[in-house]
Write a protein that holds these residues in place. Structure first.
Motif, PDB file in Angstrom:
ATOM      1  N   HIS A 286       0.847  -1.186   0.000  1.00 59.26           N
ATOM      2  CA  HIS A 286       0.000   0.000   0.000  1.00 59.26           C
ATOM      3  C   HIS A 286       0.887   1.242   0.000  1.00 59.26           C
ATOM      4  O   HIS A 286       0.504   2.275   0.513  1.00 59.26           O
TER       5      HIS A 286
ATOM      6  N   ASN B 132      -6.222   4.773  -0.871  1.00 58.02           N
ATOM      7  CA  ASN B 132      -6.875   3.488  -0.617  1.00 58.02           C
ATOM      8  C   ASN B 132      -7.979   3.660   0.406  1.00 58.02           C
ATOM      9  O   ASN B 132      -7.717   4.065   1.548  1.00 58.02           O
TER      10      ASN B 132
ATOM     11  N   TYR C 106     -15.501  -6.627  -0.228  1.00 59.01           N
ATOM     12  CA  TYR C 106     -15.275  -7.898   0.459  1.00 59.01           C
ATOM     13  C   TYR C 106     -16.581  -8.677   0.574  1.00 59.01           C
ATOM     14  O   TYR C 106     -16.905  -9.200   1.632  1.00 59.01           O
TER      15      TYR C 106
ATOM     16  N   GLU D  56      -9.476  -5.062  -4.567  1.00 59.34           N
ATOM     17  CA  GLU D  56      -9.436  -6.000  -3.438  1.00 59.34           C
ATOM     18  C   GLU D  56     -10.723  -6.783  -3.336  1.00 59.34           C
ATOM     19  O   GLU D  56     -11.810  -6.251  -3.521  1.00 59.34           O
TER      20      GLU D  56
ATOM     21  N   TRP E 144      -7.070  -9.685  -2.776  1.00 61.19           N
ATOM     22  CA  TRP E 144      -6.319  -9.490  -1.544  1.00 61.19           C
ATOM     23  C   TRP E 144      -6.143 -10.825  -0.870  1.00 61.19           C
ATOM     24  O   TRP E 144      -7.098 -11.338  -0.376  1.00 61.19           O
TER      25      TRP E 144
ATOM     26  N   PHE F 288       0.088 -11.841   5.764  1.00 60.17           N
ATOM     27  CA  PHE F 288       1.050 -10.822   6.203  1.00 60.17           C
ATOM     28  C   PHE F 288       0.773 -10.409   7.635  1.00 60.17           C
ATOM     29  O   PHE F 288      -0.346 -10.523   8.138  1.00 60.17           O
TER      30      PHE F 288
ATOM     31  N   ASN G   9      -2.742 -11.263   9.080  1.00 61.94           N
ATOM     32  CA  ASN G   9      -3.909 -11.202   8.206  1.00 61.94           C
ATOM     33  C   ASN G   9      -3.826 -12.453   7.331  1.00 61.94           C
ATOM     34  O   ASN G   9      -2.835 -12.652   6.621  1.00 61.94           O
TER      35      ASN G   9
ATOM     36  N   LYS H  50      -5.616 -13.531   4.761  1.00 59.75           N
ATOM     37  CA  LYS H  50      -6.296 -13.562   3.457  1.00 59.75           C
ATOM     38  C   LYS H  50      -5.360 -13.977   2.325  1.00 59.75           C
ATOM     39  O   LYS H  50      -5.741 -13.935   1.157  1.00 59.75           O
TER      40      LYS H  50
HETATM   41  C1  GCB Z   1      -8.825  -3.475   3.013  1.00 56.09           C
HETATM   42  C2  GCB Z   1      -7.518  -2.763   3.037  1.00 56.09           C
HETATM   43  C3  GCB Z   1      -6.366  -3.717   3.271  1.00 56.09           C
HETATM   44  C4  GCB Z   1      -6.754  -4.692   4.380  1.00 56.09           C
HETATM   45  C5  GCB Z   1      -7.911  -5.520   3.888  1.00 56.09           C
HETATM   46  C6  GCB Z   1      -8.442  -6.539   4.904  1.00 56.09           C
HETATM   47  O1  GCB Z   1      -9.775  -3.027   2.514  1.00 56.09           O
HETATM   48  O2  GCB Z   1      -7.288  -2.007   1.876  1.00 56.09           O
HETATM   49  O3  GCB Z   1      -5.230  -2.988   3.611  1.00 56.09           O
HETATM   50  O4  GCB Z   1      -5.674  -5.497   4.750  1.00 56.09           O
HETATM   51  O5  GCB Z   1      -8.965  -4.679   3.572  1.00 56.09           O
HETATM   52  O6  GCB Z   1      -7.902  -7.618   5.010  1.00 56.09           O
HETATM   53  O7  GCB Z   1      -9.404  -6.200   5.577  1.00 56.09           O
END
Ligand code: GCB
Length: 573
Positions: free
Chosen positions: A327, A390, A451, A479, A524, A529, A544, A546
């Protein structure tokens, strides 16, 4: 900014530097908290009577490298840390010398032999300071104070979803150039079949004859710089275009009367037309993935060529022709390796979430980071998109800030596309996602982070969701995703299993296929990470999840789901 700094390196300061962790800023403010200039850690040698510190007996940390992943005691450390190294210089007439930093997160102050060289704000862009008098022959001490304290007015601000890795995270080196040298240059196609080059000299002899050569294309053109050292050259040339399938690059040489510099450059054009992105005047669909600049096997900032090759190798294996380097500006090697591998690049600055839109210095800081990113990578044909922000909530203050930033980007680089990762909103019918963020008017390409199936709505609902936008512009779904622990299995409805993540991806793909203005995507994210806000015990533990690949490099099921779609898309090209 010194263009193509790696070609000027005469000494690499990589290695173990002495460090002092200084949470109370004693070394800067003095032991009584007196304001500067009473700080003393900058001194080349400890002051007489001050036996309270000694760099030569202090601990060691690797440079480049963040401090958090090198010492468990520093995992959460945010504050000041001092670095020091010693080096020797030989007398060399007719040269200028600079200390160059690939990046230091977040704020750096630099001293040579106890005298200030300069300071820099922003954790992801390069900076260089000239050594006075080219640095005298003999022993020298380089001292750097790096502070990664999060601040409301900084860019990024206090809240992010990534680890605040502090320190000299990228290479530090000594550059040597002639007294008058080619400081910056841009070489590219301004239309098919025509090369345009602009350059500027720096030094006492600004008027010179300069020659540009591309030997493999038989191109040779020259001209004289003006009184400010500037020159523009234009030449017709038959060059094979750079494409993801054939990332052809040429050696470009620039020779002035006092300097010569060369590098490898690819040639392509890019533009947006209606809802399509055209690369070399042909529509291209961006099969992408987002990634953080984090090392492939474990935490810590990625900085080496090996890191870049591993991470980007996974993207190639996934079937990508595109990466979103999120980012913040990633290291230069990452961008160069992407170019070599045929990966188009979305590059962005850390204008992330809700920064201090009303604060003029914050805008200046964002502009400076944008400028440094563009200056460094303006000859990277792989980079097609500059992203300005972002998930920035739409307010009047944000609008003013981003429109100013967009204008600045257009002046600095009119040749690339501008984008931002926007939010979408669900329309009253509860089935249409609308992208109508007012900043869209300033962009060439809309990015959108959604999402569905994870933070919002059930995966099955995606079967009915449609997308619309008042802007006749291409959309990159920048994302989407879902968390999964590698190796955790269960049924499709259980979050954090590989099956659930794969299910969300299948439903996403079904929905994305139906968006007529979709020009690409960068789900994403490539790899799990580190993030301090991900605290679910036994599942996240500070990560995280994902990633399509785990923090140990294991491919999760969703990796295969996305790869299958990307293979199908590639087959249709
Ligand atoms: C987002 C962000 C990203 C986060 C991701 C998440 O919208 O842009 O930096 O890591 O969601 O995993 O929630």
């Amino acid at each position: 900014m010194i263009q193509n700094a790696s070609a000027r390196v005469v000494r690499d300061f990589s290695g173990r530097w002495r460090v002092i962790v200084d949470p109370y800023e004693a070394g800067y403010r003095g032991f009584h908290g007196n304001p500067w200039p009473f700080g003393f850690f900058r001194d080349a040698e400890p002051r007489p009577g001050l036996a309270e510190y000694d760099f030569d007996r202090s601990e060691l940390l690797e440079v480049p490298g963040d401090w958090n992943s090198q010492d468990p005691r520093l995992l959460y450390y945010e504050g000041t840390l001092w670095y020091q190294t010693r080096f020797r210089l030989e007398e060399q007439p007719g040269v200028r010398r600079f200390v160059h930093f690939g990046a230091a997160n977040y704020h750096a102050m630099v001293w040579l032999d106890g005298k200030p060289l300069g300071e820099h704000e922003g954790g992801f862009t390069p900076f260089a300071f000239e050594l006075p008098g080219a640095g005298t022959a003999g022993e020298h001490v380089l001292t750097v104070k790096v502070d990664n304290t999060r601040r409301r007015e900084a860019v990024p601000t206090v809240s992010t979803d990534w680890w605040n890795y502090g320190g000299l995270t990228r290479e530090v080196s000594l550059l040597e150039v002639p007294e008058t040298f080619v400081r910056e240059y841009t070489v590219g196609l301004d239309r098919p079949g025509r090369v345009r080059a602009q350059l500027v000299l720096d030094g006492p002899r600004l008027r010179q004859m300069v020659q540009l050569r591309i030997p493999q294309a038989g191109l040779e053109v020259s001209g004289e710089t003006d009184d400010d050292g500037r020159l523009e050259l234009v030449a017709e040339a038959q060059l094979e275009r750079w494409t993801p399938a054939q990332p052809r690059r040429y050696r470009v040489e620039i020779t002035s009367e006092t300097d010569t510099i060369a590098e490898t450059v690819g040639f392509r054009t890019v533009r947006a037309l209606g809802t399509r992105i055209l690369l070399n005047d042909e529509p291209i669909f961006l099969r992408g993935v987002s990634l953080h600049e984090e090392s492939p096997f474990g935490p810590g900032r990625a900085w080496s060529e090996e890191h870049a090759r591993t991470l980007l190798g996974w993207a190639v294996e996934l079937g990508c022709n595109f990466v979103r380097l999120a980012h913040y500006p990633h290291n230069e090697t990452m961008v160069r390796v992407a170019e070599e591998l045929g990966l188009l690049v979305w590059a962005e600055i850390p204008v992330y979430w809700n920064i201090a839109w009303d604060h003029a210095p914050t805008l200046d800081c964002a502009k400076a980071q944008l400028g440094e990113m563009i200056a460094r990578d303006r000859n990277r044909c792989a980079v097609i998109l500059w992203s300005l922000s972002n998930e920035a909530p739409a307010t009047e203050a944000r609008q003013a800030f981003l429109s100013e930033l967009a204008g600045h980007a257009r002046v600095l680089d009119p040749t690339r596309l501008l984008t931002s990762a926007l939010f979408a909103r669900l329309d009253e019918d509860a089935e249409t996602m609308v992208i109508d963020d007012p900043v869209g008017e300033h962009l060439d390409v809309m990015g959108c982070n959604e999402y569905l199936g994870w933070y919002y709505r059930e995966p099955e609902e995606m079967d009915r969701i449609r997308w619309s936008s008042p802007y006749e512009k291409p959309l990159i779904m920048s994302e989407l995703g879902a968390g999964a622990v590698a190796g955790r299995h269960g049924d499709e409805s259980t979050p954090f299993t590989e099956e659930h993540q794969a299910h969300v991806y299948r439903k996403q793909i079904g929905m994305l296929r139906r968006i007529p203005f979709l020009a690409g995507l960068s789900p994403w994210i490539l790899k799990d990470f580190r993030s301090p806000r991900r605290v679910l015990p036994g599942t996240q533990d500070g990560w995280n999840r994902k990633g399509l690949v785990s923090d140990r490099g294991l491919r999760k099921r969703a990796f295969g789901v996305l790869r299958e779609w990307y293979q199908e898309l590639a087959g249709q090209e």
